[in-house]
Design a protein around this motif. Structure first.
Motif, PDB file in Angstrom:
ATOM      1  N   MET A 167      18.324 -32.436 -45.622  1.00  0.00           N
ATOM      2  CA  MET A 167      19.325 -31.284 -45.343  1.00  0.00           C
ATOM      3  C   MET A 167      19.667 -30.684 -46.726  1.00  0.00           C
ATOM      4  O   MET A 167      20.020 -31.420 -47.604  1.00  0.00           O
ATOM      5  N   CYS A 168      19.642 -29.377 -46.934  1.00  0.00           N
ATOM      6  CA  CYS A 168      19.795 -28.979 -48.267  1.00  0.00           C
ATOM      7  C   CYS A 168      21.012 -28.057 -47.963  1.00  0.00           C
ATOM      8  O   CYS A 168      20.790 -26.798 -47.554  1.00  0.00           O
ATOM      9  N   LEU A 169      22.430 -28.573 -48.232  1.00  0.00           N
ATOM     10  CA  LEU A 169      23.619 -27.825 -48.044  1.00  0.00           C
ATOM     11  C   LEU A 169      24.030 -27.866 -49.215  1.00  0.00           C
ATOM     12  O   LEU A 169      24.543 -26.389 -49.722  1.00  0.00           O
ATOM     13  N   SER A 170      24.346 -28.876 -50.312  1.00  0.00           N
ATOM     14  CA  SER A 170      25.084 -28.655 -51.476  1.00  0.00           C
ATOM     15  C   SER A 170      24.267 -27.921 -52.459  1.00  0.00           C
ATOM     16  O   SER A 170      23.362 -27.695 -52.634  1.00  0.00           O
ATOM     17  N   GLY A 175      30.048 -28.022 -52.913  1.00  0.00           N
ATOM     18  CA  GLY A 175      29.938 -29.137 -52.302  1.00  0.00           C
ATOM     19  C   GLY A 175      30.827 -29.357 -50.865  1.00  0.00           C
ATOM     20  O   GLY A 175      30.399 -28.795 -49.811  1.00  0.00           O
ATOM     21  N   SER A 176      32.046 -29.916 -51.096  1.00  0.00           N
ATOM     22  CA  SER A 176      32.955 -29.818 -49.939  1.00  0.00           C
ATOM     23  C   SER A 176      33.154 -28.457 -49.643  1.00  0.00           C
ATOM     24  O   SER A 176      33.402 -28.149 -48.372  1.00  0.00           O
ATOM     25  N   TRP A 201      21.565 -32.338 -55.205  1.00  0.00           N
ATOM     26  CA  TRP A 201      22.147 -33.651 -54.764  1.00  0.00           C
ATOM     27  C   TRP A 201      21.118 -33.774 -53.391  1.00  0.00           C
ATOM     28  O   TRP A 201      21.680 -34.462 -52.556  1.00  0.00           O
ATOM     29  N   ILE A 202      19.933 -33.367 -53.461  1.00  0.00           N
ATOM     30  CA  ILE A 202      19.037 -33.344 -52.066  1.00  0.00           C
ATOM     31  C   ILE A 202      18.492 -34.635 -51.907  1.00  0.00           C
ATOM     32  O   ILE A 202      17.360 -34.908 -52.556  1.00  0.00           O
ATOM     33  N   SER A 203      18.851 -35.657 -51.225  1.00  0.00           N
ATOM     34  CA  SER A 203      18.215 -36.802 -50.768  1.00  0.00           C
ATOM     35  C   SER A 203      16.891 -36.620 -50.226  1.00  0.00           C
ATOM     36  O   SER A 203      16.861 -35.651 -49.211  1.00  0.00           O
ATOM     37  N   LYS A 261      21.385 -42.305 -60.830  1.00  0.00           N
ATOM     38  CA  LYS A 261      22.345 -42.721 -60.366  1.00  0.00           C
ATOM     39  C   LYS A 261      22.807 -44.253 -60.673  1.00  0.00           C
ATOM     40  O   LYS A 261      21.975 -44.987 -61.279  1.00  0.00           O
ATOM     41  N   ILE A 264      21.427 -47.028 -55.332  1.00  0.00           N
ATOM     42  CA  ILE A 264      20.231 -46.279 -54.584  1.00  0.00           C
ATOM     43  C   ILE A 264      19.035 -45.605 -55.369  1.00  0.00           C
ATOM     44  O   ILE A 264      18.897 -44.673 -55.068  1.00  0.00           O
ATOM     45  N   THR A 269      17.288 -38.040 -55.306  1.00  0.00           N
ATOM     46  CA  THR A 269      18.447 -37.004 -55.332  1.00  0.00           C
ATOM     47  C   THR A 269      18.088 -36.117 -55.954  1.00  0.00           C
ATOM     48  O   THR A 269      18.084 -35.907 -57.154  1.00  0.00           O
TER      49      THR A 269
HETATM   50  C1  LIG Z   1      23.915 -39.816 -53.572  1.00  0.00           C
HETATM   51  C2  LIG Z   1      24.136 -38.472 -52.896  1.00  0.00           C
HETATM   52  C3  LIG Z   1      23.463 -37.905 -52.108  1.00  0.00           C
HETATM   53  C4  LIG Z   1      23.529 -36.525 -51.567  1.00  0.00           C
HETATM   54  N1  LIG Z   1      22.747 -36.128 -50.595  1.00  0.00           N
HETATM   55  C5  LIG Z   1      22.830 -34.925 -50.259  1.00  0.00           C
HETATM   56  C6  LIG Z   1      21.728 -34.177 -49.381  1.00  0.00           C
HETATM   57  O1  LIG Z   1      20.971 -34.873 -48.800  1.00  0.00           O
HETATM   58  N2  LIG Z   1      22.041 -32.993 -49.149  1.00  0.00           N
HETATM   59  C7  LIG Z   1      23.190 -32.093 -49.462  1.00  0.00           C
HETATM   60  O2  LIG Z   1      23.226 -30.952 -48.998  1.00  0.00           O
HETATM   61  N3  LIG Z   1      23.995 -32.837 -50.426  1.00  0.00           N
HETATM   62  C8  LIG Z   1      23.956 -33.900 -50.510  1.00  0.00           C
HETATM   63  N4  LIG Z   1      24.914 -34.739 -51.498  1.00  0.00           N
HETATM   64  C9  LIG Z   1      25.962 -33.869 -51.905  1.00  0.00           C
HETATM   65  C10 LIG Z   1      27.268 -34.208 -51.251  1.00  0.00           C
HETATM   66  O3  LIG Z   1      27.182 -33.734 -49.979  1.00  0.00           O
HETATM   67  C11 LIG Z   1      28.491 -33.604 -52.044  1.00  0.00           C
HETATM   68  O4  LIG Z   1      28.702 -34.365 -53.269  1.00  0.00           O
HETATM   69  C12 LIG Z   1      29.530 -33.651 -51.299  1.00  0.00           C
HETATM   70  O5  LIG Z   1      29.417 -32.367 -50.272  1.00  0.00           O
HETATM   71  C13 LIG Z   1      30.993 -33.346 -52.153  1.00  0.00           C
HETATM   72  O6  LIG Z   1      30.687 -32.210 -53.016  1.00  0.00           O
HETATM   73  P1  LIG Z   1      30.739 -32.252 -54.637  1.00  0.00           P
HETATM   74  O7  LIG Z   1      30.061 -33.394 -55.026  1.00  0.00           O
HETATM   75  O8  LIG Z   1      30.759 -30.740 -54.954  1.00  0.00           O
HETATM   76  O9  LIG Z   1      32.219 -32.795 -54.758  1.00  0.00           O
HETATM   77  P2  LIG Z   1      33.852 -31.705 -54.749  1.00  0.00           P
HETATM   78  O10 LIG Z   1      33.525 -30.989 -53.331  1.00  0.00           O
HETATM   79  O11 LIG Z   1      34.125 -31.163 -56.076  1.00  0.00           O
HETATM   80  O12 LIG Z   1      34.925 -32.797 -54.505  1.00  0.00           O
HETATM   81  C14 LIG Z   1      35.225 -33.678 -55.668  1.00  0.00           C
HETATM   82  C15 LIG Z   1      36.664 -34.405 -55.117  1.00  0.00           C
HETATM   83  O13 LIG Z   1      37.723 -33.364 -54.624  1.00  0.00           O
HETATM   84  C16 LIG Z   1      37.942 -33.706 -53.447  1.00  0.00           C
HETATM   85  N5  LIG Z   1      38.338 -32.517 -52.816  1.00  0.00           N
HETATM   86  C17 LIG Z   1      37.509 -31.296 -52.586  1.00  0.00           C
HETATM   87  N6  LIG Z   1      37.926 -30.376 -51.944  1.00  0.00           N
HETATM   88  C18 LIG Z   1      39.388 -30.455 -51.412  1.00  0.00           C
HETATM   89  C19 LIG Z   1      40.433 -30.190 -50.901  1.00  0.00           C
HETATM   90  N7  LIG Z   1      40.067 -28.759 -50.220  1.00  0.00           N
HETATM   91  N8  LIG Z   1      41.333 -30.737 -50.843  1.00  0.00           N
HETATM   92  C20 LIG Z   1      41.491 -31.741 -51.287  1.00  0.00           C
HETATM   93  N9  LIG Z   1      40.684 -32.677 -52.138  1.00  0.00           N
HETATM   94  C21 LIG Z   1      39.420 -31.973 -52.131  1.00  0.00           C
HETATM   95  C22 LIG Z   1      37.110 -34.467 -52.904  1.00  0.00           C
HETATM   96  O14 LIG Z   1      37.469 -35.330 -51.791  1.00  0.00           O
HETATM   97  C23 LIG Z   1      36.360 -35.020 -53.931  1.00  0.00           C
HETATM   98  O15 LIG Z   1      36.998 -36.432 -54.279  1.00  0.00           O
HETATM   99  C24 LIG Z   1      24.706 -35.808 -51.893  1.00  0.00           C
HETATM  100  C25 LIG Z   1      25.657 -36.484 -53.060  1.00  0.00           C
HETATM  101  C26 LIG Z   1      25.343 -37.825 -53.269  1.00  0.00           C
HETATM  102  C27 LIG Z   1      26.353 -38.312 -54.353  1.00  0.00           C
END
Ligand SMILES: Cc1cc2nc3c(=O)[nH]c(=O)nc-3n(C[C@H](O)[C@H](O)[C@H](O)COP(=O)(O)OP(=O)(O)OC[C@H]3O[C@@H](n4cnc5c(N)ncnc54)[C@H](O)[C@@H]3O)c2cc1C
Length: 284
Positions: A167-170, A175-176, A201-203, A261, A264, A269
């Protein structure tokens, strides 16, 4: 001296059975048409088989896999020794297809038993289980939402372990806040689109376990609204697949790097570049 492979995994099968049959009483499911081909004996046999696989194959690979980790060599990810054999054995046993409907070649077993199988597989070796886990998620999406051509091309090889999924979202800045992503899709014709963008971050984003990797890529079609409302999901194979199911040319999906990392480590990733050379094709 080579490190000995030790299994640290153990499961309390009696406690799992208590949860399934005494607490949730899943045997009542077998009265419904959808599960009428299943029985407690059959479910127990699959659980036993999975437990054996965890003890004999996945558990012993866990510690070594985490210590050695994945390597990134010449633009290609290599998984630790033993992972390819474990992948082959897992798909020979058919464990990932336990809950998949019979209409597309699965066992159509109860999801509650599938959860127990996943609990054991991840308990024994979570880094390994990310690869079939991601594949199963992508397979379910294709089975539910894809057009007939894509179902025909991708479902069977994803069920027999020839292809895997992701799944390629990030993205580096999304991220969030997934609605901020900028990967774009430009229509070629029908459901074929040109895809361009970077995902991070694509697993299971790259590895050497399968002949092909089928990426589920979130992208914004040209002219679509901002935010999550404007996002669409595309099937983007690493290698294009011809209409007869044979592999075609590479699809301009390039692995830029993998993360180092804290854990894992045997789960790759990856940072993936789609369409660097304007030759990446995806299917809506
Ligand atoms: C090991 C690993 C595997 C992964 N595998 C995949 C994958 O297969 N496919 C994929 O698409 N992605 C993958 N990801 C990415 C993962 O989905 C993102 O890390 C996640 O969506 C968070 O995004 P970010 O790391 O940019 O953190 P950020 O979005 O920058 O968040 C950082 C911090 O801020 C907080 N925060 C963010 N927004 C808000 C808000 N509006 N209000 C309050 N707090 C907030 C969060 O809770 C967090 O604590 C993986 C990540 C990891 C670590």
């Amino acid at each position: 001296m080579a490190e000995a492979a030790i299994n640290f995994f153990k499961a309390d099968l009696r406690s799992l059975q208590f949860t399934l049959y005494e607490h949730f009483q899943i045997q009542r499911l077998f009265e419904y048409d959808y599960y009428s081909h299943m029985s407690r004996e059959e479910c127990d046999a699959v659980i036993d088989q999975c437990y054996r696989f965890c003890n004999e194959v996945l558990g012993p690979l866990n510690q070594i896999g985490d210590r050695v980790g994945c390597r990134f060599e010449n633009g290609q990810v290599k998984t630790p020794e033993g992972f390819r054999e474990a992948w082959k054995k897992l798909y020979e046993l058919g464990l990932p297809n336990f809950p998949v409907p019979m209409a597309i070649g699965g066992f159509q077993g109860p999801v509650s038993v599938h959860v127990i199988l996943q609990e054991m597989l991840s308990g024994a070796n979570v880094a390994f289980n990310m690869y079939p886990g991601l594949t199963h998620g992508a397979l379910e999406l294709i089975a539910e939402f894809a057009l007939e051509r894509e179902k025909k091309l991708f479902l069977e090889p994803m069920m027999n372990g020839r292809f895997s999924g992701t799944m390629c979202l990030s993205e580096p800045h999304a991220g969030s806040d997934v609605g901020a992503l900028t990967t774009k899709a430009v229509r070629i014709e029908g459901n074929r689109y040109k895809i361009q963008g970077t995902k991070c971050w694509i697993s299971a984003g790259d590895h050497d376990l399968t002949e092909n990797i089928v990426h589920m890529v979130l992208a914004r079609v040209e002219g679509a609204p901002p935010g999550t409302k404007g996002l669409s999901l595309f099937i983007v194979p690493k290698i294009r697949v011809n209409d007869d199911g044979s592999l075609g040319e590479p699809n301009d999906v390039v692995t830029a790097s993998i993360e180092h990392k804290l854990g894992i480590n045997a789960s790759a990733t990856a940072v993936l570049n789609f369409g660097e050379n304007d030759r990446c094709e995806g299917y809506l």
